[in-house]
Design a protein around this motif. Sequence first.
Motif, PDB file in Angstrom:
ATOM      1  N   ALA A  19      -1.501  21.832  -1.253  1.00  0.00           N
ATOM      2  CA  ALA A  19      -2.143  22.653  -2.295  1.00  0.00           C
ATOM      3  C   ALA A  19      -3.579  22.182  -2.537  1.00  0.00           C
ATOM      4  CB  ALA A  19      -1.334  22.597  -3.581  1.00  0.00           C
ATOM      5  N   GLU A  20      -3.815  20.878  -2.522  1.00  0.00           N
ATOM      6  CA  GLU A  20      -5.182  20.362  -2.709  1.00  0.00           C
ATOM      7  C   GLU A  20      -6.087  20.785  -1.561  1.00  0.00           C
ATOM      8  OE1 GLU A  20      -4.704  16.254  -5.228  1.00  0.00           O
ATOM      9  OE2 GLU A  20      -3.945  16.243  -3.170  1.00  0.00           O
ATOM     10  N   VAL A  21      -5.588  20.722  -0.340  1.00  0.00           N
ATOM     11  CA  VAL A  21      -6.382  21.137   0.825  1.00  0.00           C
ATOM     12  C   VAL A  21      -6.726  22.619   0.727  1.00  0.00           C
ATOM     13  CG1 VAL A  21      -6.319  21.484   3.333  1.00  0.00           C
ATOM     14  CG2 VAL A  21      -5.468  19.346   2.342  1.00  0.00           C
ATOM     15  N   MET A  22      -5.725  23.431   0.386  1.00  0.00           N
ATOM     16  CA  MET A  22      -5.963  24.871   0.290  1.00  0.00           C
ATOM     17  C   MET A  22      -6.972  25.189  -0.819  1.00  0.00           C
ATOM     18  SD  MET A  22      -4.214  25.808   2.810  1.00  0.00           S
ATOM     19  CE  MET A  22      -3.986  27.563   2.804  1.00  0.00           C
ATOM     20  N   LYS A  23      -6.853  24.510  -1.937  1.00  0.00           N
ATOM     21  CA  LYS A  23      -7.787  24.718  -3.045  1.00  0.00           C
ATOM     22  C   LYS A  23      -9.202  24.328  -2.629  1.00  0.00           C
ATOM     23  CE  LYS A  23      -8.295  23.802  -7.945  1.00  0.00           C
ATOM     24  NZ  LYS A  23      -7.656  23.301  -9.149  1.00  0.00           N
ATOM     25  N   GLN A  24      -9.350  23.211  -1.908  1.00  0.00           N
ATOM     26  CA  GLN A  24     -10.659  22.775  -1.425  1.00  0.00           C
ATOM     27  C   GLN A  24     -11.263  23.791  -0.462  1.00  0.00           C
ATOM     28  OE1 GLN A  24      -9.786  18.954   0.287  1.00  0.00           O
ATOM     29  NE2 GLN A  24      -9.628  17.932  -1.704  1.00  0.00           N
ATOM     30  N   GLN A  25     -10.417  24.541   0.227  1.00  0.00           N
ATOM     31  CA  GLN A  25     -10.884  25.564   1.169  1.00  0.00           C
ATOM     32  C   GLN A  25     -11.138  26.909   0.495  1.00  0.00           C
ATOM     33  OE1 GLN A  25     -11.713  24.950   4.421  1.00  0.00           O
ATOM     34  NE2 GLN A  25     -11.359  22.835   3.809  1.00  0.00           N
ATOM     35  N   GLY A  26     -11.039  26.963  -0.833  1.00  0.00           N
ATOM     36  CA  GLY A  26     -11.358  28.176  -1.564  1.00  0.00           C
ATOM     37  C   GLY A  26     -10.176  29.074  -1.885  1.00  0.00           C
ATOM     38  N   PHE A  27      -8.975  28.612  -1.624  1.00  0.00           N
ATOM     39  CA  PHE A  27      -7.782  29.398  -1.927  1.00  0.00           C
ATOM     40  C   PHE A  27      -7.420  29.241  -3.404  1.00  0.00           C
ATOM     41  CE2 PHE A  27      -7.596  29.281   2.537  1.00  0.00           C
ATOM     42  CZ  PHE A  27      -6.615  30.136   3.010  1.00  0.00           C
ATOM     43  N   GLN A  28      -6.916  30.309  -4.004  1.00  0.00           N
ATOM     44  CA  GLN A  28      -6.268  30.190  -5.306  1.00  0.00           C
ATOM     45  C   GLN A  28      -4.861  29.684  -5.030  1.00  0.00           C
ATOM     46  OE1 GLN A  28      -6.825  33.410  -8.182  1.00  0.00           O
ATOM     47  NE2 GLN A  28      -8.203  34.359  -6.680  1.00  0.00           N
ATOM     48  N   THR A  29      -4.385  28.753  -5.839  1.00  0.00           N
ATOM     49  CA  THR A  29      -3.103  28.122  -5.555  1.00  0.00           C
ATOM     50  C   THR A  29      -2.144  28.311  -6.723  1.00  0.00           C
ATOM     51  OG1 THR A  29      -3.910  26.003  -6.402  1.00  0.00           O
ATOM     52  CG2 THR A  29      -4.134  26.399  -4.033  1.00  0.00           C
ATOM     53  N   GLY A  30      -0.921  28.663  -6.400  1.00  0.00           N
ATOM     54  CA  GLY A  30       0.095  28.858  -7.426  1.00  0.00           C
ATOM     55  C   GLY A  30       1.448  28.385  -6.960  1.00  0.00           C
ATOM     56  N   ALA A  31       2.223  27.841  -7.885  1.00  0.00           N
ATOM     57  CA  ALA A  31       3.603  27.445  -7.623  1.00  0.00           C
ATOM     58  C   ALA A  31       4.501  28.267  -8.539  1.00  0.00           C
ATOM     59  CB  ALA A  31       3.793  25.959  -7.885  1.00  0.00           C
ATOM     60  N   ILE A  32       5.459  28.952  -7.958  1.00  0.00           N
ATOM     61  CA  ILE A  32       6.441  29.740  -8.700  1.00  0.00           C
ATOM     62  C   ILE A  32       7.765  29.005  -8.518  1.00  0.00           C
ATOM     63  CG2 ILE A  32       7.390  32.027  -9.105  1.00  0.00           C
ATOM     64  CD1 ILE A  32       4.242  31.896  -9.011  1.00  0.00           C
ATOM     65  N   LEU A  33       8.284  28.434  -9.604  1.00  0.00           N
ATOM     66  CA  LEU A  33       9.394  27.494  -9.491  1.00  0.00           C
ATOM     67  C   LEU A  33      10.653  27.955 -10.203  1.00  0.00           C
ATOM     68  CD1 LEU A  33       7.321  24.294 -10.309  1.00  0.00           C
ATOM     69  CD2 LEU A  33       7.874  25.201  -8.043  1.00  0.00           C
ATOM     70  N   ALA A  34      11.733  28.072  -9.451  1.00  0.00           N
ATOM     71  CA  ALA A  34      13.039  28.287 -10.071  1.00  0.00           C
ATOM     72  C   ALA A  34      13.553  26.953 -10.610  1.00  0.00           C
ATOM     73  CB  ALA A  34      14.024  28.868  -9.067  1.00  0.00           C
ATOM     74  N   ASN A  35      13.227  25.860  -9.917  1.00  0.00           N
ATOM     75  CA  ASN A  35      13.636  24.520 -10.348  1.00  0.00           C
ATOM     76  C   ASN A  35      12.475  23.897 -11.117  1.00  0.00           C
ATOM     77  OD1 ASN A  35      14.535  21.921 -10.694  1.00  0.00           O
ATOM     78  ND2 ASN A  35      14.991  21.558  -8.534  1.00  0.00           N
ATOM     79  N   ALA A  36      12.501  24.046 -12.431  1.00  0.00           N
ATOM     80  CA  ALA A  36      11.406  23.558 -13.265  1.00  0.00           C
ATOM     81  C   ALA A  36      11.292  22.038 -13.221  1.00  0.00           C
ATOM     82  CB  ALA A  36      11.604  24.024 -14.709  1.00  0.00           C
ATOM     83  N   GLN A  37      12.328  21.335 -12.793  1.00  0.00           N
ATOM     84  CA  GLN A  37      12.288  19.879 -12.744  1.00  0.00           C
ATOM     85  C   GLN A  37      11.359  19.351 -11.649  1.00  0.00           C
ATOM     86  OE1 GLN A  37      16.160  18.080 -12.829  1.00  0.00           O
ATOM     87  NE2 GLN A  37      16.948  19.627 -14.207  1.00  0.00           N
ATOM     88  N   VAL A  38      10.984  20.210 -10.715  1.00  0.00           N
ATOM     89  CA  VAL A  38      10.117  19.783  -9.617  1.00  0.00           C
ATOM     90  C   VAL A  38       8.830  19.148 -10.138  1.00  0.00           C
ATOM     91  CG1 VAL A  38       8.681  20.625  -7.711  1.00  0.00           C
ATOM     92  CG2 VAL A  38      11.028  21.417  -7.936  1.00  0.00           C
ATOM     93  N   MET A  39       8.255  19.700 -11.185  1.00  0.00           N
ATOM     94  CA  MET A  39       6.970  19.207 -11.671  1.00  0.00           C
ATOM     95  C   MET A  39       7.073  18.100 -12.725  1.00  0.00           C
ATOM     96  SD  MET A  39       4.740  20.589  -9.857  1.00  0.00           S
ATOM     97  CE  MET A  39       4.685  21.896  -8.653  1.00  0.00           C
ATOM     98  N   PHE A  40       8.289  17.587 -12.979  1.00  0.00           N
ATOM     99  CA  PHE A  40       8.425  16.476 -13.923  1.00  0.00           C
ATOM    100  C   PHE A  40       7.822  15.189 -13.366  1.00  0.00           C
ATOM    101  CE2 PHE A  40      12.219  18.544 -16.058  1.00  0.00           C
ATOM    102  CZ  PHE A  40      11.513  18.801 -17.223  1.00  0.00           C
ATOM    103  N   PHE A  41       7.724  15.086 -12.063  1.00  0.00           N
ATOM    104  CA  PHE A  41       7.295  13.850 -11.445  1.00  0.00           C
ATOM    105  C   PHE A  41       5.783  13.796 -11.278  1.00  0.00           C
ATOM    106  CE2 PHE A  41      11.613  14.784  -9.946  1.00  0.00           C
ATOM    107  CZ  PHE A  41      12.254  13.720 -10.551  1.00  0.00           C
ATOM    108  N   ASN A  42       5.216  12.618 -11.464  1.00  0.00           N
ATOM    109  CA  ASN A  42       3.768  12.416 -11.391  1.00  0.00           C
ATOM    110  C   ASN A  42       3.208  12.856 -10.047  1.00  0.00           C
ATOM    111  OD1 ASN A  42       3.638  11.245 -13.957  1.00  0.00           O
ATOM    112  ND2 ASN A  42       4.185   9.236 -13.152  1.00  0.00           N
ATOM    113  N   GLY A  43       2.238  13.743 -10.088  1.00  0.00           N
ATOM    114  CA  GLY A  43       1.522  14.153  -8.890  1.00  0.00           C
ATOM    115  C   GLY A  43       2.035  15.401  -8.213  1.00  0.00           C
ATOM    116  N   MET A  44       3.209  15.876  -8.589  1.00  0.00           N
ATOM    117  CA  MET A  44       3.764  17.060  -7.923  1.00  0.00           C
ATOM    118  C   MET A  44       2.948  18.323  -8.206  1.00  0.00           C
ATOM    119  SD  MET A  44       6.310  16.084  -6.054  1.00  0.00           S
ATOM    120  CE  MET A  44       7.244  17.554  -5.712  1.00  0.00           C
ATOM    121  N   ASP A  45       2.181  18.321  -9.276  1.00  0.00           N
ATOM    122  CA  ASP A  45       1.375  19.492  -9.632  1.00  0.00           C
ATOM    123  C   ASP A  45      -0.027  19.457  -9.032  1.00  0.00           C
ATOM    124  OD1 ASP A  45       0.549  17.328 -11.122  1.00  0.00           O
ATOM    125  OD2 ASP A  45       0.358  18.450 -12.995  1.00  0.00           O
TER     126      ASP A  45
END
Length: 192
Positions: A19-45
């Motif tokens: 996601a960071e690479v894509m954002k640096q290349q000018g892409f808009q980045t989005g995560a659509i999550l059914a498992n909301a726990q994915v982003m509880f961990f440091n750095g996953m976002d």
Amino acid sequence: DLRHALASDFQLQAKVTLAEVMKQQGFQTGAILANAQVMFFNGMDRGFDQIVKPQARGWLSLTGETLRRTLMPGNYAHALKPYPPAETISREVLRFLDHCGPEPCFILANYMEAHWPFAAAAPYRGEFNKEGWPGVQVARYDEELLGLDAAIGELLAQLEERGVLDRAWIVISADHGEEFWEHGSYMHGTSL
């Protein structure tokens, strides 16, 4: 809260995320999550402009599901799920795609159908367990996979209708499979 205790102990070790690479290349980045726990961990976002976590309809937490199974095993068995259905995730994917317009975008779509509790929606529920045979959990898991396959097929058809599919990269992956005593364990997280 156990989730926050785990989150402080777990740090994503990657030097850079896709996601960071894509954002640096000018892409808009989005995560659509059914498992909301994915982003509880440091750095996953890292690298995501937008993170969408739709609420499940008829939501029942995993704790609530455990209590239901313990105290009232016949009530709502395999009817309420603690995460949103594939159709909701796909709808949010299309909404984010519309938000991006003609600009390039990177979308992580996380589906949870192949996760317990196994309760495929109609018309897939009962497709493999018509006789009530002993492998009911395997049959319900397979029904979930059949339903998810159809939902992803519908998303791909909608992308094709919008003229996006022929210029998109679609990568489908899984974070794990399920084990049904084939190698001495059940569910996931206990073996490779």
